[in-house]
Each structure stands twice: as C-alpha cells, then as structure tokens.
Design an enzyme around this catalytic site. Structure first.
Site, PDB file in Angstrom:
ATOM      1  N   LYS A 113       3.689  21.922-148.522  1.00 12.47           N
ATOM      2  CA  LYS A 113       4.392  22.309-147.276  1.00 12.47           C
ATOM      3  C   LYS A 113       3.837  21.237-146.055  1.00 12.47           C
ATOM      4  O   LYS A 113       2.680  21.319-145.894  1.00 12.47           O
ATOM      5  CB  LYS A 113       3.977  23.664-146.558  1.00 12.47           C
ATOM      6  CG  LYS A 113       4.831  23.979-145.524  1.00 12.47           C
ATOM      7  CD  LYS A 113       4.588  25.310-144.937  1.00 12.47           C
ATOM      8  CE  LYS A 113       5.368  25.885-143.804  1.00 12.47           C
ATOM      9  NZ  LYS A 113       4.789  24.892-142.475  1.00 12.47           N
ATOM     10  N   GLU A 168      10.265  15.523-144.113  1.00 12.28           N
ATOM     11  CA  GLU A 168       9.276  15.563-143.055  1.00 12.28           C
ATOM     12  C   GLU A 168       8.861  14.102-142.723  1.00 12.28           C
ATOM     13  O   GLU A 168       8.414  13.395-143.601  1.00 12.28           O
ATOM     14  CB  GLU A 168       8.060  16.384-143.596  1.00 12.28           C
ATOM     15  CG  GLU A 168       7.031  16.843-142.491  1.00 12.28           C
ATOM     16  CD  GLU A 168       7.756  18.304-142.266  1.00 12.28           C
ATOM     17  OE1 GLU A 168       7.027  18.774-141.032  1.00 12.28           O
ATOM     18  OE2 GLU A 168       8.862  18.695-142.573  1.00 12.28           O
TER      19      GLU A 168
END
Length: 530
Positions: A113, A168
């Site tokens: 993550k 990201e």
C-alpha cells in the site's frame, strides 16, 4: 555501439562522467525507440538522475544532454478536473483474521500500500492525455504537465485503445534522504512535488509513479486466456515500462490439455504475504503503510461493486494508524454525569480514512498537559488520527512558528454549563477538572441520559435535548421526577415540537422500561462511582 561498454569505473572529473552518461542515455533511448530496449527503465532512470545531479553541482549542461530534450510547462494554477471513474478509498483493518475472512478461498493478489499521492493516467491512441490527483474521489487536480515530465510515466505506450491506469506518486526513502530535512515525510514531499506549477521543478524532485490498477481493462492478443486477471494486467503494465508495487499472490496458473490457462490457489498465507511485501518494499526503499489484498479475478470486481466509501473487491491491512496534520481552532469542555469536564480539541476539518473529522477528545487534564505545549494558541499544529480507523485522537501538538493566534486557557475558569466554581482533582495520579456545583444542569442532564440510556433502562424515545427542555420547564430536578411526568401530559402536548403521539410514546416507553428492567441494568443505571 555497445551500450554496456560506455560507462566505466572511476572518473577523473565530473565532466568526464557526464559525457559518458549523455552518450549512454541517448543510446539507450535510441534502442528503446527502435523497440529493442537494452536496459531496464529503472537503470535508465537512475543514470538520468545521476546526470541531473552532476549538472546541478557543476552548473554545466553538455550538448545533446537528454535533460534538455523534455518539453517543460509552467502553469499559473492547477485546474480542477472531474474524474471519469470513481477514485474511492479502501476498506481497512489491522487484524489479519479480518483479511482472511474477507478473502475466503478466492484467488488474491497482495501488493504494498504505497504511501504517496494517488493519481490516475489516461491514454488514448497510445498517448498520455489525462493525469489527475485523487482529490475527494470525485474531483481532483489536473497534473498532466508534471506527468509528461516525470521520467517514470511513459508519454506513449504501444496500445492504441483507451486505457486508464491508477497508481501512486511516491518518493523513495533514498531520494527523501537527500532533501536535508526540508519536508516532514516522503508522502508530503511527493504530494507537494507532483502538484508544482513548474513541471521542470517537479521533474527534478525525482518522483516515481507506481501503477497498481487498470480501471479500463487491457485486452491484448498476447494473453489468449485469462486477460481479466489482475496479475496479467500488472504484467502488461511492466512490459510498457511502468513500475508496479512489491507484489505476491496465492494463485498458480496451469495449462489444460487444450492449452487453455486456468487458475488454482497455492498455500501462501496472508501473514507470509505481509512479510514478503514488507521485505521487498524495504529493499526498493518504497514507503508503504500497509498491504492491499485484491481479488485476482477482475470480472469479480464488477460483480462486487462498491459502497459510497470503498470498492468491495479489496481490503487494506494497515501497519499503523495514519497521521493527518491540521490546525487547532479551540479547546472545548464537555460535561460528564459526575461533573468531570473533558477537554476536546477542535481543529480544521481533515479527511481521515474516508471521513471528515474536526474534533478529538483529549481525555483528561493530565493527558492534555502532557500532550500540549506550555500554552495553547489558535493555529497550533496538531497531528491527528483515527484509532483503529474509528475514534479521532490527537497524536502530537506543537506550537506553530510565529503563530500569533489567540491564546487558549488550559483550565476553564468556571463551569461552561452552569458558570459555577471548578477545581482540579487528583485521582490516583490522574488530574481532572470538575464542576463543584451540585445543582449543575450539565451533571443532571448527563445523569438522566445515563439512567434512561442504552446502559440503563434503554428508553429510546427520549433524548438529551428533551431532558434539557424538561429541566428548563422545572418539571424535572432529579431522576425520580421523570417517573411523574404524566402530571404534565396535557401541558406537554401543547409545547412546540411535541404532540399527543410523541408525548404518549415517551410516557409509555418510560413505564414499560421501568417495569421490565433487569437487576444488572438497574445497578448500572444508578451510576455508582467505582
């Protein structure tokens, strides 16, 4: 020209190394453009960044330097852009057993993550045409100018249909270490740098885009069977030059007698996946704050759908609670049934784990004094989080430099409810501020709410607001008075906001609850200290 023989070990001066870097980078780019890449994208990026660093140190830019071949754009503002697909959050947990229950026996993929700024890229006819930040999930900011200058985002891909890629923007720990303390953490550095107005400056911040999802499916003839699996999608992204997160999975792919590929599960556990991702992230220098588990079957994603907050095809295992920075607005004091006044920090609203928070309990006078600076002011900087992703808490509190905000008294001079005298009482080393007025309406309201609330008689049709009205009308001065409210029925039904039905519901609920109360509930309702 053999690209592998261009660079050598040791250089007499920076200019000599810069010349070899320019030659090496340009040759690597030429081979890439011919469709015969000789080196990895990461190797090219590393040497490009080395050249940028040497150009800064020497103040010299050589002829044909690839650092000058990118078109840079300077904006006067970032435009808002409405997403063409929802960019929702993830359901989260800190318990591996919850992850296992969510996944069941379906095939899954685990990935780091990434702790940065979520962005979305759109390609049409092989060209990058949109780049946007997540924002509030429905609307973000247009960062196309910076995406085109970022060396880890391909401006062109060999796929002529439309494709949307989410990922990201991050800063590795290695690059963050070069910031000399100018930023608080890699996430803030990445979020600020990709939103700069000057794309040249943004490019020089050495950010990486890590792709972790394909929103509009890639259907490539290369994959005859199972094109709708997450593993295949991520593999295709890597073929196109994208970075992907540290990843592992519990699925194996086998081929049947007709050469069709099918998926089976292996014995990899959730705990093993978490440790594997942690180790890989550390090796890459990637900032991660957890592990995301997604179902490998992408057709299943469409079936499961989403809530207003998150998609139902994935869950995030969090290592720790995420911190959010905000500014103090005030300290309020809330009254309890025993007269204890609890300090509550009121701050500028922040979006924490998918919901807006703007208040957090400081628990008691001792905790507040330990947490806060020597004195508090409006505008002080707070770091807040949601304990177990539910309860707002203050993690840290510090004075904002040159803050000229209004000073806030740590201890209320009088009770905020009744205006009576207050005192600091020490109970086994824990200090609390209490109201000393035995007739304080705040105490009475909270005693009534406790007695008739869920821990006591559980009368659902009466609220704190109603108790406040009853006290103002001088009908209730203690708990016993509530059982005599029938006396005021005819007058009560004439009051604004009430009527025959609502009043009778309250009176009937009180009667029924008082006749059916269990002993343990009655003892709890009394609220005897300790």
């Amino acid at each position: 020209m053999d690209i592998h023989n261009i660079m050598k070990e040791g250089y007499a001066n920076p200019l000599e190394e810069m010349q070899d870097l320019v030659t090496w980078l340009n040759e690597a780019t030429r081979l890439y453009d011919l469709g015969t890449p000789a080196v990895s994208d990461r190797r090219w990026d590393d040497r490009y960044y080395r050249l940028v660093l040497l150009e800064k140190e020497t103040g010299t830019i050589l002829k044909d330097s690839p650092t000058q071949s990118i078109y840079f754009e300077v904006k006067d503002r970032l435009d808002k852009i409405k997403h063409e697909h929802l960019m929702l959050s993830l359901d989260k947990t800190k318990d591996p057993e919850v992850v296992k229950s969510f996944l069941g026996n379906r095939g899954w993929v685990a990935m780091g993550k990434m702790d940065g700024l979520t962005c979305s890229l759109t390609y049409e006819n092989g060209e990058l045409v949109r780049a946007e930040t997540r924002g509030n999930g429905e609307e973000g900011e247009d960062i196309l100018h910076n995406a085109k200058a970022n060396l880890t985002i391909p401006n062109h891909i060999p796929y002529q249909k439309r494709v949307v890629i989410d990922g990201e923007i991050i800063c590795t720990y290695q690059e963050f270490a070069k910031c000399n303390g100018q930023f608080k953490n890699p996430r803030n550095y990445a979020a600020g740098s990709i939103r700069l107005l000057d794309s040249h400056e943004s490019r020089d911040r050495f950010l990486e885009f890590v792709a972790w999802d394909v929103i509009e499916f890639i259907k490539m003839p290369k994959y005859i069977k199972n094109p709708h699996t997450l593993i295949h999608q991520l593999g295709q992204l890597e073929d196109w030059g994208f970075y992907t997160p540290p990843i592992t999975w519990n699925v194996d792919f086998k081929v049947d007698e007709n050469f069709n590929q099918y998926e089976t599960t292996n014995n990899l556990t959730v705990e093993e996946a978490i440790e594997h991702i942690k180790n890989d992230a550390e090796a890459f220098g990637y900032p991660i704050d957890g592990v995301v588990f997604k179902f490998n079957d992408l057709d299943l994603r469409e079936t499961l759908g989403y809530t207003a907050h998150h998609f139902n095809n994935a869950i995030a295992f969090k290592f720790f609670d995420e911190l959010y920075e905000t500014q103090l607005k005030d300290i309020e004091w809330t009254m309890g049934r025993t007269g204890v006044l609890t300090p509550v920090a009121v701050f500028e609203p922040v979006d924490a784990d998918g919901s807006i928070i703007e208040r957090a309990s400081l628990h008691n006078y001792s905790v507040m004094k330990k947490l806060a600076p020597s004195y508090a002011s409006v505008g002080d900087t707070l770091q807040v989080y949601k304990a177990n992703m539910i309860i707002p808490q203050v993690y840290s509190w510090k004075k904002t430099e040159n803050n000229m905000g209004t000073d806030i008294f740590f201890q209320p001079l009088v009770c905020p409810v009744c205006g009576g005298e207050v005192a600091i009482v020490d109970n086994d080393g824990v200090q609390n501020v209490i109201c000393k007025n035995p007739a304080c309406q705040g105490k009475l309201i909270n005693r009534l709410d406790h007695f008739f609330g869920i821990k006591g008689l559980n009368v659902k049709s009466i609220s704190k607001a109603t108790f406040k009205k009853l006290i103002e009308w001088d009908w209730v001065a203690n708990i016993k008075d509530v059982f005599c409210l029938n006396t005021y029925r005819n007058e009560w039904i004439q009051k604004e906001g009430f009527g025959v039905k609502s009043v009778d519901n309250i009176l009937n609920s009180i009667q029924i609850a008082s006749q059916n109360i269990l002993l343990e509930k009655f003892l709890c309702a009394l609220g005897i200290p300790l």
